[in-house]
Design a protein around this motif. Sequence first.
Motif, PDB file in Angstrom:
ATOM      1  N   TRP A  59     -72.825  19.398 -43.949  1.00  0.00           N
ATOM      2  CA  TRP A  59     -72.982  18.504 -45.091  1.00  0.00           C
ATOM      3  C   TRP A  59     -74.364  17.881 -45.044  1.00  0.00           C
ATOM      4  O   TRP A  59     -74.854  17.512 -43.974  1.00  0.00           O
ATOM      5  CB  TRP A  59     -71.917  17.411 -45.081  1.00  0.00           C
ATOM      6  N   ALA A 108     -76.942  15.054 -47.435  1.00  0.00           N
ATOM      7  CA  ALA A 108     -76.999  14.136 -48.573  1.00  0.00           C
ATOM      8  C   ALA A 108     -78.164  13.190 -48.398  1.00  0.00           C
ATOM      9  O   ALA A 108     -78.718  13.041 -47.300  1.00  0.00           O
ATOM     10  CB  ALA A 108     -75.694  13.356 -48.701  1.00  0.00           C
ATOM     11  N   THR A 134     -71.995  11.313 -43.649  1.00  0.00           N
ATOM     12  CA  THR A 134     -72.289  12.742 -43.558  1.00  0.00           C
ATOM     13  C   THR A 134     -71.455  13.422 -42.483  1.00  0.00           C
ATOM     14  O   THR A 134     -70.953  14.533 -42.680  1.00  0.00           O
ATOM     15  CB  THR A 134     -73.788  12.958 -43.268  1.00  0.00           C
ATOM     16  N   GLU A 155     -65.544  19.860 -43.912  1.00  0.00           N
ATOM     17  CA  GLU A 155     -65.944  21.212 -44.300  1.00  0.00           C
ATOM     18  C   GLU A 155     -65.526  22.221 -43.238  1.00  0.00           C
ATOM     19  O   GLU A 155     -65.030  23.304 -43.548  1.00  0.00           O
ATOM     20  CB  GLU A 155     -67.462  21.269 -44.510  1.00  0.00           C
ATOM     21  N   THR A 179     -74.155  17.880 -50.661  1.00  0.00           N
ATOM     22  CA  THR A 179     -73.617  19.230 -50.756  1.00  0.00           C
ATOM     23  C   THR A 179     -73.205  19.695 -49.367  1.00  0.00           C
ATOM     24  O   THR A 179     -73.715  19.215 -48.354  1.00  0.00           O
ATOM     25  CB  THR A 179     -74.658  20.207 -51.327  1.00  0.00           C
ATOM     26  N   GLY A 199     -70.986  23.113 -47.005  1.00  0.00           N
ATOM     27  CA  GLY A 199     -70.535  24.494 -46.936  1.00  0.00           C
ATOM     28  C   GLY A 199     -69.785  24.731 -45.637  1.00  0.00           C
ATOM     29  O   GLY A 199     -69.860  23.939 -44.701  1.00  0.00           O
TER      30      GLY A 199
END
Length: 345
Positions: free
Chosen positions: A80, A82, A92, A99, A174, A176
């Motif tokens: 993550w 940001a 974070t 994730e 964002t 992933g």
Amino acid sequence: MRNALHSLLLLTFFTLLSVISTSINAYDLNNPAYGPNWQQREMMENAGGYGTNTTPPYQPTYNYYGALAMDEYGMAYGAWVATGAIAHQFSTKPKAIAECEAAKPFGKCSIVATVSGGALALAWDARNGRSAWATAETMEDAEQNALRTCGSSSCSIVYWITAPRGSVTRGAGTGGHGWLPGNDEALITAMLQRQQVKLYRAQAGLEKFSFTSRSGIYTSPKEAERVAMDACRTVQQGSCRILQTFADTCGVVTYAKVKGKVQYFVATDADAKQAKNKAMQQCADKWGINSCYFYPAVCTGLAYGYSPSLPYEGLTENEKAQAFESASKGLKEWQKTIEAMPTKP
């Protein structure tokens, strides 16, 4: 005449005093040497500043913060990144872990690296099942360092994070995630064997009837027990309890009807047949062999060709309904069998 002159003098005095006071207040508000008090400053700031002396407001900048999480067996990852104030350093990390968990790992996820004002690269050795990561000021250096740490010609960069300094925006962030070994069962098994991972199973039973449930195969004994108990409770035929939990071996449950109730016996052994013999012997020693029955052996462990189950997320309502219907039919048959069995005094 004297009274009129006295009144005129007083009026003149108060007029001058008012002018002087106004001049002083104006001087105080505009002269930095004296400056306004905190209340006056707050009022001026709310009104737009110091009038003609207004300066542009300070434009804050925010660093990017990135975090990488991996599961304990090095197969799943989550990341993550940001921008924002210092609070993002704390938000974070849990988002990176979330994730990682979304990749459905076999084990617990935790933070392995963070980055702010630079770059982070994750490398994966698809032949040997190893991962490595590194941070640096530039992405090129981060990738080179990660590949060097990975240490094989079969290593490649599979994920990266850029976290520059000085952004003037505050993005939502964002992330992933991924599963590094893919569907390569042989590689997954080799990684688990290398780390000597134990694979657990649990068996639960009803207190009222001779009905048992078993879990899938998990790296955590608590997870195996939770699954076995959920499966047992789905039948909705009274209370359940864990009968046994074991790893890297075979387990057998036997039972006898005692005073209208079921008594269970359990045993484990690397050989399924021996596990059955042990459990039957326990039952026979107490109640006689003719009163004893057994469930087929179940095994777990890499040596038996098993891999861990996916993380358990509970049964859907449809799955519960199907399980209940199936188990209810089985229970009716078991109940007939139990009623026909002799009851020991």
